[in-house]
Scaffold this active site. Structure first.
Site, PDB file in Angstrom:
ATOM      1  N   ARG A  62      61.102  47.692  87.198  1.00 27.80           N
ATOM      2  CA  ARG A  62      61.843  48.807  87.792  1.00 27.80           C
ATOM      3  C   ARG A  62      62.565  49.647  86.749  1.00 27.80           C
ATOM      4  O   ARG A  62      62.923  50.800  87.003  1.00 27.80           O
ATOM      5  CB  ARG A  62      62.771  48.275  88.888  1.00 27.80           C
ATOM      6  CG  ARG A  62      61.978  47.794  90.101  1.00 27.80           C
ATOM      7  CD  ARG A  62      62.798  46.965  91.061  1.00 27.80           C
ATOM      8  NE  ARG A  62      63.197  45.686  90.545  1.00 27.80           N
ATOM      9  CZ  ARG A  62      62.458  44.575  90.609  1.00 27.80           C
ATOM     10  NH1 ARG A  62      61.287  44.593  91.186  1.00 27.80           N
ATOM     11  NH2 ARG A  62      62.898  43.441  90.093  1.00 27.80           N
ATOM     12  N   GLU A  99      65.369  30.906  85.474  1.00 28.44           N
ATOM     13  CA  GLU A  99      65.996  29.823  86.231  1.00 28.44           C
ATOM     14  C   GLU A  99      65.270  28.502  85.940  1.00 28.44           C
ATOM     15  O   GLU A  99      65.890  27.471  85.700  1.00 28.44           O
ATOM     16  CB  GLU A  99      65.899  30.177  87.721  1.00 28.44           C
ATOM     17  CG  GLU A  99      66.811  29.379  88.597  1.00 28.44           C
ATOM     18  CD  GLU A  99      66.686  29.814  90.054  1.00 28.44           C
ATOM     19  OE1 GLU A  99      65.986  30.807  90.325  1.00 28.44           O
ATOM     20  OE2 GLU A  99      67.286  29.135  90.896  1.00 28.44           O
TER      21      GLU A  99
HETATM   22  O1  LIG Z   1      69.612  39.564  83.971  1.00 31.59           O
HETATM   23  P1  LIG Z   1      68.458  38.670  84.271  1.00 31.59           P
HETATM   24  O2  LIG Z   1      68.882  37.325  84.775  1.00 31.59           O
HETATM   25  O3  LIG Z   1      67.494  38.564  83.122  1.00 31.59           O
HETATM   26  O4  LIG Z   1      67.680  39.309  85.516  1.00 31.59           O
HETATM   27  C1  LIG Z   1      67.434  40.679  85.620  1.00 31.59           C
HETATM   28  C2  LIG Z   1      65.971  40.982  85.641  1.00 31.59           C
HETATM   29  O5  LIG Z   1      65.385  40.345  86.802  1.00 31.59           O
HETATM   30  C3  LIG Z   1      64.661  41.324  87.539  1.00 31.59           C
HETATM   31  O6  LIG Z   1      63.349  41.444  87.080  1.00 31.59           O
HETATM   32  P2  LIG Z   1      62.279  40.287  87.269  1.00 31.59           P
HETATM   33  O7  LIG Z   1      62.433  39.278  86.137  1.00 31.59           O
HETATM   34  O8  LIG Z   1      62.387  39.768  88.653  1.00 31.59           O
HETATM   35  O9  LIG Z   1      60.885  40.972  86.984  1.00 31.59           O
HETATM   36  P3  LIG Z   1      60.111  42.182  87.710  1.00 31.59           P
HETATM   37  O10 LIG Z   1      60.944  43.433  87.467  1.00 31.59           O
HETATM   38  O11 LIG Z   1      58.811  42.243  86.952  1.00 31.59           O
HETATM   39  O12 LIG Z   1      59.978  41.866  89.161  1.00 31.59           O
HETATM   40  C4  LIG Z   1      65.404  42.605  87.251  1.00 31.59           C
HETATM   41  O13 LIG Z   1      64.614  43.745  87.540  1.00 31.59           O
HETATM   42  C5  LIG Z   1      65.756  42.475  85.787  1.00 31.59           C
HETATM   43  O14 LIG Z   1      64.702  42.924  84.939  1.00 31.59           O
HETATM   44  N1  LIG Z   2      69.731  38.972  93.487  1.00 27.29           N
HETATM   45  C1  LIG Z   2      68.799  39.677  92.850  1.00 27.29           C
HETATM   46  N2  LIG Z   2      68.257  40.757  93.436  1.00 27.29           N
HETATM   47  C2  LIG Z   2      67.303  41.466  92.805  1.00 27.29           C
HETATM   48  N3  LIG Z   2      66.820  41.154  91.585  1.00 27.29           N
HETATM   49  C3  LIG Z   2      67.339  40.080  90.961  1.00 27.29           C
HETATM   50  N4  LIG Z   2      67.077  39.546  89.753  1.00 27.29           N
HETATM   51  C4  LIG Z   2      67.869  38.479  89.602  1.00 27.29           C
HETATM   52  N5  LIG Z   2      68.653  38.292  90.688  1.00 27.29           N
HETATM   53  C5  LIG Z   2      68.328  39.293  91.561  1.00 27.29           C
END
Ligand SMILES: O=P(O)(O)OC[C@H]1O[C@H](OP(=O)(O)OP(=O)(O)O)[C@H](O)[C@@H]1O
Ligand SMILES: Nc1ncnc2[nH]cnc12
Length: 179
Positions: A62, A99
């Site tokens: 995103r 996690e």
């Molecule tokens: O601060 P953090 O604990 O690292 O988490 C934040 C990240 O998690 C989510 O992405 P995700 O890893 O779900 O990947 P995606 O955008 O490809 O769905 C979000 O868009 C951030 O990039």
């Molecule tokens: N609660 C949350 N909602 C959306 N994206 C996330 N990435 C990590 N935690 C999240």
């Protein structure tokens, strides 16, 4: 007249996604609304008005949507920081903790020139693991991080403090309590 909506008002919460107990903060509803999307881009840029920025780096996935719009607004280039194995050219890599287990993000090794000033962008800051890995990638190429901009802050997960403790200028548009 109804009160004006804030960025936070456009964000939808999905209960128990992707796991039980998680309140998923879904920014697709913000992106889908023309007023909400413009408000988010304008507010992310506001703290950096008048500051020199050479490039925007966006974190998959995103962060690409926000970062592309921000780079366009600034008339600067955009570089993607992607999950392992997605970028076609020569890359540098950084591991970070999830996690359960680890993940890797990558950046093309010629994406940033030494001394370039970079704005790092993503939708959400939770533990800060993804952003910290992105920061390491940019700094390994000699980039100077002007700031880190996010729509959503989950301060209880510690990412905001983590990035601030690394010396980063961190800006978030709204915060939600809990996971
Ligand atoms: O601060 P953090 O604990 O690292 O988490 C934040 C990240 O998690 C989510 O992405 P995700 O890893 O779900 O990947 P995606 O955008 O490809 O769905 C979000 O868009 C951030 O990039
Ligand atoms: N609660 C949350 N909602 C959306 N994206 C996330 N990435 C990590 N935690 C999240």
């Amino acid at each position: 007249m109804p009160p004006l909506k804030t960025v936070q008002d456009y964000i939808r919460t999905i209960v128990d996604f992707p796991h039980d107990g998680i309140l998923f903060r879904d920014v697709t509803t913000l992106f889908a609304d023309p007023r909400g999307f413009r408000m988010a881009i304008d507010q992310m840029l506001h703290p950096y008005a008048g500051q020199p920025i050479d490039k925007v780096a966006g974190l998959e996935a995103r962060g690409f949507i926000l970062g592309g719009a921000i780079a366009h607004q600034l008339s600067v280039g955009f570089v993607p920081i992607r999950k392992k194995g997605k970028l076609p050219g020569a890359v540098i890599s950084e591991e970070y903790q999830l996690e359960y287990g680890e993940a890797v993000v990558e950046l093309h090794d010629d994406a940033i020139q030494p001394g370039e000033r970079v704005l790092l962008v993503d939708d959400l800051l939770a533990t800060g693991g993804t952003a910290a890995a992105g920061i390491r990638l940019i700094e390994r190429l000699g980039g100077i991080i002007t700031g880190c901009a996010f729509v959503v802050d989950l301060p209880d997960l510690g990412g905001h403090k983590r990035l601030t403790d690394m010396g980063m200028d961190v800006h978030t548009l709204c915060a939600f309590d809990g996971l």
